[in-house]
Design an enzyme around this catalytic site. Structure first.
Site, PDB file in Angstrom:
ATOM      1  CG  ASN A   9      -1.690   1.212   1.466  1.00 19.73           C
ATOM      2  OD1 ASN A   9      -1.747   2.081   0.585  1.00 19.73           O
ATOM      3  ND2 ASN A   9      -2.320   1.320   2.629  1.00 19.73           N
ATOM      4  CD1 TRP A  10       3.459   1.017  -2.821  1.00 20.40           C
ATOM      5  CD2 TRP A  10       3.388   2.094  -4.787  1.00 20.40           C
ATOM      6  NE1 TRP A  10       4.113   0.243  -3.737  1.00 20.40           N
ATOM      7  CE2 TRP A  10       4.090   0.879  -4.960  1.00 20.40           C
ATOM      8  CE3 TRP A  10       3.222   2.934  -5.893  1.00 20.40           C
ATOM      9  CZ2 TRP A  10       4.622   0.491  -6.201  1.00 20.40           C
ATOM     10  CZ3 TRP A  10       3.741   2.548  -7.114  1.00 20.40           C
ATOM     11  CH2 TRP A  10       4.443   1.344  -7.269  1.00 20.40           C
ATOM     12  CE  LYS A  11      -0.157   3.169   4.795  1.00 28.24           C
ATOM     13  NZ  LYS A  11      -0.002   3.232   6.249  1.00 28.24           N
ATOM     14  CG  HIS A  95      -5.776   1.748   5.568  1.00 33.62           C
ATOM     15  ND1 HIS A  95      -5.309   2.697   6.447  1.00 33.62           N
ATOM     16  CD2 HIS A  95      -4.751   0.898   5.345  1.00 33.62           C
ATOM     17  CE1 HIS A  95      -4.034   2.421   6.727  1.00 33.62           C
ATOM     18  NE2 HIS A  95      -3.677   1.334   6.075  1.00 33.62           N
ATOM     19  CD  GLU A  97      -2.776   5.386   7.013  1.00 35.23           C
ATOM     20  OE1 GLU A  97      -2.820   5.484   5.779  1.00 35.23           O
ATOM     21  OE2 GLU A  97      -1.806   4.872   7.613  1.00 35.23           O
ATOM     22  CD  GLU A 167      -3.381  -2.812   7.486  1.00 37.81           C
ATOM     23  OE1 GLU A 167      -2.256  -3.019   7.021  1.00 37.81           O
ATOM     24  OE2 GLU A 167      -4.040  -1.790   7.253  1.00 37.81           O
ATOM     25  N   GLY A 173       2.619   2.008  10.848  1.00 32.08           N
ATOM     26  CA  GLY A 173       3.550   3.130  10.699  1.00 32.08           C
ATOM     27  C   GLY A 173       4.282   3.482  11.983  1.00 32.08           C
ATOM     28  CB  SER A 213       5.471  -2.051  11.820  1.00 32.86           C
ATOM     29  OG  SER A 213       5.047  -0.741  12.109  1.00 32.86           O
ATOM     30  N   GLY A 234       2.901  -1.185   4.282  1.00 31.84           N
ATOM     31  CA  GLY A 234       2.918   0.245   3.959  1.00 31.84           C
ATOM     32  C   GLY A 234       4.332   0.702   3.679  1.00 31.84           C
ATOM     33  N   GLY A 235       4.974   1.274   4.692  1.00 35.07           N
ATOM     34  CA  GLY A 235       6.309   1.874   4.547  1.00 35.07           C
ATOM     35  C   GLY A 235       7.319   1.024   3.795  1.00 35.07           C
TER      36      GLY A 235
HETATM   37  P1  PGA Z   1       2.954   0.147   7.659  1.00 33.82           P
HETATM   38  O1  PGA Z   1       1.457   0.360   7.084  1.00 33.82           O
HETATM   39  O2  PGA Z   1       3.484  -1.106   7.040  1.00 33.82           O
HETATM   40  O3  PGA Z   1       3.698   1.377   7.246  1.00 33.82           O
HETATM   41  O4  PGA Z   1       2.822   0.014   9.150  1.00 33.82           O
HETATM   42  C1  PGA Z   1       0.609  -0.736   6.911  1.00 33.82           C
HETATM   43  C2  PGA Z   1      -0.708  -0.276   6.334  1.00 33.82           C
HETATM   44  O5  PGA Z   1      -1.155   0.823   6.650  1.00 33.82           O
HETATM   45  O6  PGA Z   1      -1.337  -1.004   5.561  1.00 33.82           O
END
Ligand code: PGA
Length: 252
Positions: A9-11, A95, A97, A167, A173, A213, A234-235
């Site tokens: 997930n590149w956000k 998600h 967020e 998640e 993050g 993470s 994500g990251g």
């Molecule tokens: P992260 O994000 O790997 O940066 O913790 C995961 C996600 O939001 O899907």
């Protein structure tokens, strides 16, 4: 055996040239791992150019969000038919967020899942508790509410291509990962609940991802858990090298 799914997930990262470059590298790492599914979720602007890069590869395109309506006066939104048209096969829904920063409710998440399924997109349906909820011992209540709310009134046949992503919000993050035991415990809970609600065929074959993470150091141990069928990253999905290592996880 559930086929592993590794999703990035590149956000809100990557311009079009950056997305094309990264997708090209990911295509190469995924080609070496034909026994697993790989998906990447660029931002809306990069979807189409990324689809061109992925054509003919074993990497699938995923969107990060979708509006429930097929079309209409919804300035700034993108519909499921538009995502399918751009080449998406998956879409991330619910998600944390979106839930916390944009006020998405379980009801809205449900409508987005329905719209995705109607356009033959496979929803990656995210659920997870906050730190306060975990500390209060409410993890399972929260997950049950999110799962029931998001899947209310669906039949097993409707959701056979749905993916659930666990998640924990406190792990996203933050560099804090759930321990394999913590993740496995929740994944079993999700699978049992889905089996009770939709039947064991669905529960037994449901792909349940862990997210929060995930990195090249913890991927192998997470993937060794029986009920973890893949990860949502994500990251660590923003760099070809780290995501390539995650895609190429070692079976312990
Ligand atoms: P992260 O994000 O790997 O940066 O913790 C995961 C996600 O939001 O899907």
């Amino acid at each position: 055996m559930i086929r592993p799914l590794i999703a990035g997930n590149w956000k809100m990262h990557k311009t079009i040239p950056e997305a094309v470059k990264l997708a090209t590298r990911i295509r190469e790492s995924a080609a070496a791992c034909p026994d697993r599914d790989v998906a990447i979720a660029p931002s809306f602007t990069a979807l189409r150019p990324t689809a061109e890069v992925l054509r003919g590869s074993n990497v699938r395109l995923c969107a990060q969000n979708v509006h429930p309506a097929p079309q209409g006066a919804f300035t700034g939104e993108v519909s499921a038919p538009m995502l399918a048209d751009a080449g998406c096969q998956y879409v991330i829904v619910g998600h944390s967020e979106r839930r916390t920063l944009f006020g998405e409710t379980d009801e809205l998440v449900r409508a987005k899942i329905q719209a995705s399924l109607q356009s033959s997109l496979m929803p990656i349906f995210c659920v997870g508790e906050s730190l306060a909820e975990r500390e209060d011992g409410r993890t399972f209540d929260v997950l049950e509410r999110q799962l029931k709310g998001g899947l209310n009134n669906f039949q097993a046949a409707d959701i056979r291509h749905l993916v659930v992503a666990y998640e924990p919000v406190w792990a996203i993050g933050t560099g804090k990962t759930a321990t394999p035991d913590q993740a496995q415990e929740v994944h079993v809970f999700i699978r049992r609940m889905m089996s009770r609600t939709f039947g064991t065929d669905l529960g037994d074959s449901l792909t349940i991802l862990y997210g929060g993470s995930v990195n090249p150091k913890n991927i192998d141990i997470l993937m060794a858990c029986e009920d973890i069928n893949g990860v949502l990253v994500g990251g660590a999905s923003l760099e070809a090298e780290s995501f390539g290592r995650i895609v190429g996880f070692q079976k312990l």
